[in-house]
Scaffold this active site. Structure first.
Site, PDB file in Angstrom:
ATOM      1  N   ASP A  60     -12.807 -24.547  -1.576  1.00  0.00           N
ATOM      2  CA  ASP A  60     -12.275 -23.738  -0.497  1.00  0.00           C
ATOM      3  C   ASP A  60     -11.192 -22.849  -1.108  1.00  0.00           C
ATOM      4  OD1 ASP A  60     -11.448 -22.859   2.069  1.00  0.00           O
ATOM      5  OD2 ASP A  60      -9.901 -24.417   2.085  1.00  0.00           O
ATOM      6  N   ARG A  61     -10.894 -21.714  -0.495  1.00  0.00           N
ATOM      7  CA  ARG A  61      -9.906 -20.821  -1.102  1.00  0.00           C
ATOM      8  C   ARG A  61      -8.495 -21.088  -0.558  1.00  0.00           C
ATOM      9  NH1 ARG A  61      -9.621 -14.477   0.096  1.00  0.00           N
ATOM     10  NH2 ARG A  61      -7.885 -15.245   1.380  1.00  0.00           N
ATOM     11  N   ASP A  62      -8.282 -20.750   0.721  1.00  0.00           N
ATOM     12  CA  ASP A  62      -6.921 -20.839   1.276  1.00  0.00           C
ATOM     13  C   ASP A  62      -6.540 -22.302   1.481  1.00  0.00           C
ATOM     14  OD1 ASP A  62      -6.899 -18.020   1.373  1.00  0.00           O
ATOM     15  OD2 ASP A  62      -7.904 -18.049   3.323  1.00  0.00           O
TER      16      ASP A  62
ATOM     17  N   ASP B 133      -1.406 -18.912   3.738  1.00  0.00           N
ATOM     18  CA  ASP B 133      -0.345 -18.175   4.423  1.00  0.00           C
ATOM     19  C   ASP B 133      -0.896 -17.360   5.595  1.00  0.00           C
ATOM     20  OD1 ASP B 133       1.573 -19.216   2.733  1.00  0.00           O
ATOM     21  OD2 ASP B 133       1.449 -17.558   1.305  1.00  0.00           O
TER      22      ASP B 133
ATOM     23  N   TYR C  31      -4.390 -15.577   7.085  1.00  0.00           N
ATOM     24  CA  TYR C  31      -5.022 -14.264   6.941  1.00  0.00           C
ATOM     25  C   TYR C  31      -4.503 -13.513   5.700  1.00  0.00           C
ATOM     26  CZ  TYR C  31      -6.511 -15.417  11.654  1.00  0.00           C
ATOM     27  OH  TYR C  31      -7.054 -16.063  12.741  1.00  0.00           O
TER      28      TYR C  31
ATOM     29  N   THR D  35     -15.363 -19.641   1.282  1.00  0.00           N
ATOM     30  CA  THR D  35     -14.183 -19.434   2.119  1.00  0.00           C
ATOM     31  C   THR D  35     -14.525 -18.744   3.445  1.00  0.00           C
ATOM     32  OG1 THR D  35     -12.010 -18.325   2.205  1.00  0.00           O
ATOM     33  CG2 THR D  35     -13.646 -17.335   0.757  1.00  0.00           C
ATOM     34  N   ASN D  36     -14.071 -19.322   4.542  1.00  0.00           N
ATOM     35  CA  ASN D  36     -14.141 -18.641   5.844  1.00  0.00           C
ATOM     36  C   ASN D  36     -13.099 -17.533   5.849  1.00  0.00           C
ATOM     37  OD1 ASN D  36     -16.067 -20.403   6.824  1.00  0.00           O
ATOM     38  ND2 ASN D  36     -14.662 -21.550   8.155  1.00  0.00           N
ATOM     39  N   GLN D  37     -13.499 -16.333   6.212  1.00  0.00           N
ATOM     40  CA  GLN D  37     -12.536 -15.229   6.294  1.00  0.00           C
ATOM     41  C   GLN D  37     -12.610 -14.595   7.680  1.00  0.00           C
ATOM     42  OE1 GLN D  37     -10.062 -14.349   4.250  1.00  0.00           O
ATOM     43  NE2 GLN D  37     -10.564 -16.182   3.045  1.00  0.00           N
TER      44      GLN D  37
ATOM     45  N   CYS E  10     -17.269 -15.945   4.505  1.00  0.00           N
ATOM     46  CA  CYS E  10     -17.899 -15.702   5.800  1.00  0.00           C
ATOM     47  C   CYS E  10     -16.945 -14.913   6.675  1.00  0.00           C
ATOM     48  CB  CYS E  10     -18.260 -17.023   6.486  1.00  0.00           C
ATOM     49  SG  CYS E  10     -19.028 -16.694   8.095  1.00  0.00           S
TER      50      CYS E  10
ATOM     51  N   LYS F  46     -18.068 -22.353   7.877  1.00  0.00           N
ATOM     52  CA  LYS F  46     -17.817 -23.788   7.849  1.00  0.00           C
ATOM     53  C   LYS F  46     -17.301 -24.212   9.213  1.00  0.00           C
ATOM     54  CE  LYS F  46     -15.151 -23.022   4.232  1.00  0.00           C
ATOM     55  NZ  LYS F  46     -14.182 -23.153   3.117  1.00  0.00           N
TER      56      LYS F  46
HETATM   57 MG   LIG Z   1      -8.581 -23.843   3.576  1.00  0.00          MG
END
Ligand SMILES: [Mg+2]
Length: 414
Positions: free
Chosen positions: A244-246, A253, A255, A286-288, A325, A344
């Site tokens: 996962d990224r964030d 932090d 968005y 990563t969900n974006q 995404c 996700k």
């Molecule tokens: Mg995350």
């Protein structure tokens, strides 16, 4: 020169494959079919996933086959990548063929023998080359028919030992180099990397070696060419680390859509590099929703990921592929209003990556900071661990060590 700036991979395809007889009469050896694709395609794929975006193919014998291959490759290269072919007019030796490429050469580049694959983390060689030209060395149990390398404690090659003089376990040239164009210019038109350039660099005390124990295959002899048909697909099938990224690679932090807002997690690059060195694919999933909610656009996400990739590469680490995404059911941007199968906890991004890469699902791992990450992994049939912050390298090292044990158990040749 910064590691991140070395983007060129030069591949030697010109030699006559005399030991393979009729197979290579009208076909450069590296273009021979291995499990349905030209062998060189393995090297190209390995280069691309490590951020080498400038591919230079050096052709000679049967150059038309290389030109055709390059044309097909061009059509499927990722954005920002390119392939060029240089054709020597007559056999000029390995060094002469490189030098002949002239203006097509970058100041510093990775050079590969086209008929061998040494499967180690190539960015390690780039890091060694910040001090000067470097080659990848591999240990073999007996010197046998090889020249061997003597290496000082600081990594410098102090002597190239002729065939027959060394005994016992030794280091030999693995056929992968980082070289500077400037070092080629003092030679005549025809010369050899192995017998002309390398000895000179050793005399000057400037050649460094990076010793690695990765899988190695040379398709230049009939037995190993036959073995390659099954061994190479097996070697390319690896466990994957889905990140996962964030909240994992960077702090969450809310968005984050631009480099100025990105704070790396402690140990992020070290964790990725360790996975790279262990032969584990590394993917970001990563969900974006920030796109669906109008905080930033897809182009911003892509630019941020390129920036992250360049930062990681400077530390010798590479993400093999990225999925994001941009959709969300409660989007404010209508085009992104969807309960998308990639978002996700749905497993779409993971499944898409596993459709495109040869992944050992049963030995793979996802790391995420949310329950939706873990649910996506479960839906994709992948083990997962939650990450609550702190140093990602310290957290992941024991998990990666366990995965490596599984790789070794599953792949006796590794
Ligand atoms: Mg995350």
């Amino acid at each position: 020169m910064a590691v991140a700036d070395i983007r060129q991979c030069v591949i030697l395809l010109g030699g006559l494959g005399t030991r393979l007889g009729a197979l290579t009469r009208a076909m450069p050896k590296p273009l021979l079919d291995v499990a349905g694709k030209p062998f060189v395609d393995v090297l190209v794929g390995e280069a691309l996933r490590r951020g080498f975006t400038d591919l230079l193919l050096l052709a000679g014998h049967a150059a038309d086959v290389v030109q055709d291959y390059a044309e097909g490759l061009r059509a499927r290269l990722p954005a920002g990548a390119s392939v060029t072919v240089s054709v020597e007019p007559e056999p000029m030796g390995t060094g002469g063929g490189v030098r002949f490429a002239g203006d097509l050469l970058a100041d510093r580049f990775l050079l590969l023998n086209g008929d061998t694959w040494f499967d180690f983390h190539w960015l390690d060689l780039l890091q060694a080359a910040t001090l000067g030209p470097a080659l990848a060395a591999r240990p073999v149990p007996a010197a046998d028919r090889y020249e061997t390398l003597e290496i000082a404690s600081d990594g410098r090659v102090t002597r190239i030992v002729p065939r027959g003089e060394a005994a016992g376990e030794v280091l030999i040239n693995g056929g992968a180099y980082v070289l500077d164009k400037a070092d080629l210019l003092g030679f005549p038109e025809k010369f050899s990397i192995e017998t002309d350039l390398l000895p000179q660099l050793v005399l000057q005390g400037r050649l460094r070696a990076v010793a690695r124990t990765g899988y190695f295959i040379d398709i230049g002899v009939p037995e190993s060419y036959a073995e390659a048909q099954t061994a190479i697909p097996r070697q390319r099938t690896r466990p994957a680390l889905f990140l996962d990224r964030d909240g994992v690679l960077n702090h969450d932090d809310h968005y984050v859509g631009s480099p100025d807002r990105l704070r790396w997690m402690d140990g992020a690059a070290d964790a990725v590099r360790l996975a790279n060195q262990l032969g584990i694919y590394v993917f970001v999933v990563t969900n974006q929703a920030g796109v669906a909610k109008g905080h930033y656009g897809e182009a911003d996400v892509q630019a941020l990921h390129q920036w992250m990739a360049a930062q990681l590469r400077q530390s010798g680490a590479t993400i093999d592929d990225w999925r994001y995404c941009p959709f969300h059911p409660d989007a404010t941007v209508a085009a992104y209003a969807s309960a998308h199968s990639w978002r996700k906890p749905a497993p779409g991004m993971l499944n898409d990556l596993m459709a495109q890469w040869p992944v050992q699902r049963e030995h793979s791992l996802l790391v995420g900071d949310q329950s939706t990450d873990l649910a996506a992994a479960a839906a994709a049939g992948i083990a997962a661990v939650p990450f609550a912050g702190g140093n990602l390298h310290h957290f992941l090292a024991p998990h990666l060590a366990a995965m490596t044990k599984q790789i070794k158990a599953g792949a006796p040749d590794a």
